[in-house]
Motif scaffolding. Sequence first.
Motif, PDB file in Angstrom:
ATOM      1  N   LEU A  15       0.827  -1.198   0.000  1.00 31.64           N
ATOM      2  CA  LEU A  15       0.000   0.000   0.000  1.00 31.64           C
ATOM      3  C   LEU A  15       0.863   1.251   0.000  1.00 31.64           C
ATOM      4  O   LEU A  15       0.569   2.232  -0.683  1.00 31.64           O
ATOM      5  CB  LEU A  15      -0.932   0.007   1.207  1.00 31.64           C
ATOM      6  N   ALA A  16       1.927   1.204   0.779  1.00 39.71           N
ATOM      7  CA  ALA A  16       2.794   2.372   0.876  1.00 39.71           C
ATOM      8  C   ALA A  16       3.496   2.659  -0.439  1.00 39.71           C
ATOM      9  O   ALA A  16       3.812   3.800  -0.752  1.00 39.71           O
ATOM     10  CB  ALA A  16       3.824   2.163   1.988  1.00 39.71           C
ATOM     11  N   LEU A  17       3.734   1.607  -1.244  1.00 37.53           N
ATOM     12  CA  LEU A  17       4.409   1.815  -2.522  1.00 37.53           C
ATOM     13  C   LEU A  17       3.582   2.668  -3.470  1.00 37.53           C
ATOM     14  O   LEU A  17       4.110   3.270  -4.395  1.00 37.53           O
ATOM     15  CB  LEU A  17       4.692   0.462  -3.184  1.00 37.53           C
ATOM     16  N   GLY A  18       2.260   2.694  -3.234  1.00 42.59           N
ATOM     17  CA  GLY A  18       1.408   3.497  -4.092  1.00 42.59           C
ATOM     18  C   GLY A  18       1.350   4.957  -3.708  1.00 42.59           C
ATOM     19  O   GLY A  18       0.707   5.754  -4.358  1.00 42.59           O
ATOM     20  N   THR A  19       2.048   5.390  -2.623  1.00 46.09           N
ATOM     21  CA  THR A  19       2.013   6.780  -2.167  1.00 46.09           C
ATOM     22  C   THR A  19       3.305   7.480  -2.549  1.00 46.09           C
ATOM     23  O   THR A  19       4.358   6.856  -2.672  1.00 46.09           O
ATOM     24  CB  THR A  19       1.829   6.832  -0.647  1.00 46.09           C
ATOM     25  N   PRO A  20       3.284   8.791  -2.730  1.00 46.19           N
ATOM     26  CA  PRO A  20       4.506   9.515  -3.088  1.00 46.19           C
ATOM     27  C   PRO A  20       5.538   9.437  -1.964  1.00 46.19           C
ATOM     28  O   PRO A  20       5.192   9.439  -0.793  1.00 46.19           O
ATOM     29  CB  PRO A  20       4.037  10.969  -3.286  1.00 46.19           C
ATOM     30  N   ALA A  21       6.787   9.349  -2.339  1.00 42.60           N
ATOM     31  CA  ALA A  21       7.857   9.343  -1.343  1.00 42.60           C
ATOM     32  C   ALA A  21       8.042  10.753  -0.814  1.00 42.60           C
ATOM     33  O   ALA A  21       8.155  11.708  -1.567  1.00 42.60           O
ATOM     34  CB  ALA A  21       9.154   8.841  -1.980  1.00 42.60           C
ATOM     35  N   LEU A  22       8.043  10.885   0.497  1.00 46.37           N
ATOM     36  CA  LEU A  22       8.134  12.208   1.113  1.00 46.37           C
ATOM     37  C   LEU A  22       9.537  12.504   1.630  1.00 46.37           C
ATOM     38  O   LEU A  22       9.941  13.652   1.720  1.00 46.37           O
ATOM     39  CB  LEU A  22       7.133  12.316   2.264  1.00 46.37           C
ATOM     40  N   PRO A  54      -2.292   5.541   3.166  1.00 49.12           N
ATOM     41  CA  PRO A  54      -2.779   4.980   1.894  1.00 49.12           C
ATOM     42  C   PRO A  54      -4.301   5.035   1.845  1.00 49.12           C
ATOM     43  O   PRO A  54      -4.984   4.954   2.865  1.00 49.12           O
ATOM     44  CB  PRO A  54      -2.278   3.529   1.936  1.00 49.12           C
ATOM     45  N   ALA A  55      -4.849   5.181   0.647  1.00 51.71           N
ATOM     46  CA  ALA A  55      -6.301   5.219   0.470  1.00 51.71           C
ATOM     47  C   ALA A  55      -6.870   3.816   0.668  1.00 51.71           C
ATOM     48  O   ALA A  55      -6.523   2.891  -0.062  1.00 51.71           O
ATOM     49  CB  ALA A  55      -6.641   5.741  -0.928  1.00 51.71           C
ATOM     50  N   VAL A  56      -7.692   3.646   1.675  1.00 53.67           N
ATOM     51  CA  VAL A  56      -8.297   2.346   1.960  1.00 53.67           C
ATOM     52  C   VAL A  56      -9.789   2.531   2.175  1.00 53.67           C
ATOM     53  O   VAL A  56     -10.256   3.611   2.512  1.00 53.67           O
ATOM     54  CB  VAL A  56      -7.675   1.678   3.209  1.00 53.67           C
ATOM     55  N   ASP A  57     -10.556   1.467   1.952  1.00 54.92           N
ATOM     56  CA  ASP A  57     -12.001   1.491   2.130  1.00 54.92           C
ATOM     57  C   ASP A  57     -12.320   0.792   3.443  1.00 54.92           C
ATOM     58  O   ASP A  57     -11.969  -0.371   3.642  1.00 54.92           O
ATOM     59  CB  ASP A  57     -12.674   0.775   0.953  1.00 54.92           C
TER      60      ASP A  57
END
Length: 224
Positions: A15-22, A54-57
């Motif tokens: 999930l974290a891989l789908g977020t921009p690196a900060l 991460p965007a989760v439902d």
Amino acid sequence: MKAELMKTLPLAVLLALGTPALAQDTTADTNADAPVAEAPAADQPAQADAPQQPAVDMGEAVDGTRQPGQTYVEDVVGDWERKCITLPEGQGDDPCQMYQLLKDETGNPVAEISLGKLPAGSQAVAGATVVVPLETLLTQQLTIAVDGGQGKRYPFRFCSQPGCVANIGFTADEIAGFKKGAKATVSIVPAAAPDQKVNLTMSLSGFTGAFDALIVPAGPKPAQ
């Protein structure tokens, strides 16, 4: 290699891989003349960027209430399911039918039958809908025989995406024969092999109990 890596990574990492690196890498400056960065005050700790969620439902609770028009299995008697359709509240008991998946001699599911009672006063006391594959030779029709006895032939009404349909009426004597029998054989002919028959088994185990539990529907109201 990438596929193998994704198999081993835990879900949180994927999930974290789908977020921009900060965070960004910093490199120490070896130049003595370069200005030295001020150290943060003791009472003001360095602020680190918080990781992005991460965007989760999160989903929602299900109360288990059936909606009008929803099909459900009310009971299983022998080899028959009793399937019902949910009516809107206040419209009476849910209508139900008997249902069975029909298999060929090798145990493969090929067709299905739904059977229910008909209103009193007609020659047929029960009606059935049989759905067979689209590749069926319709001119050879469909036959049903109980325990190897004399069969009866029925035409197909129409074909649609799910398959070809035969609407069948059964008399009280024919229903009595189903109750006494062990199995019925439903035979169809494939279009690709018109000289062959496919024999499907319709188990009669539980037929009596499942049929007797069905409710006779009310007939049409007389015109006023």
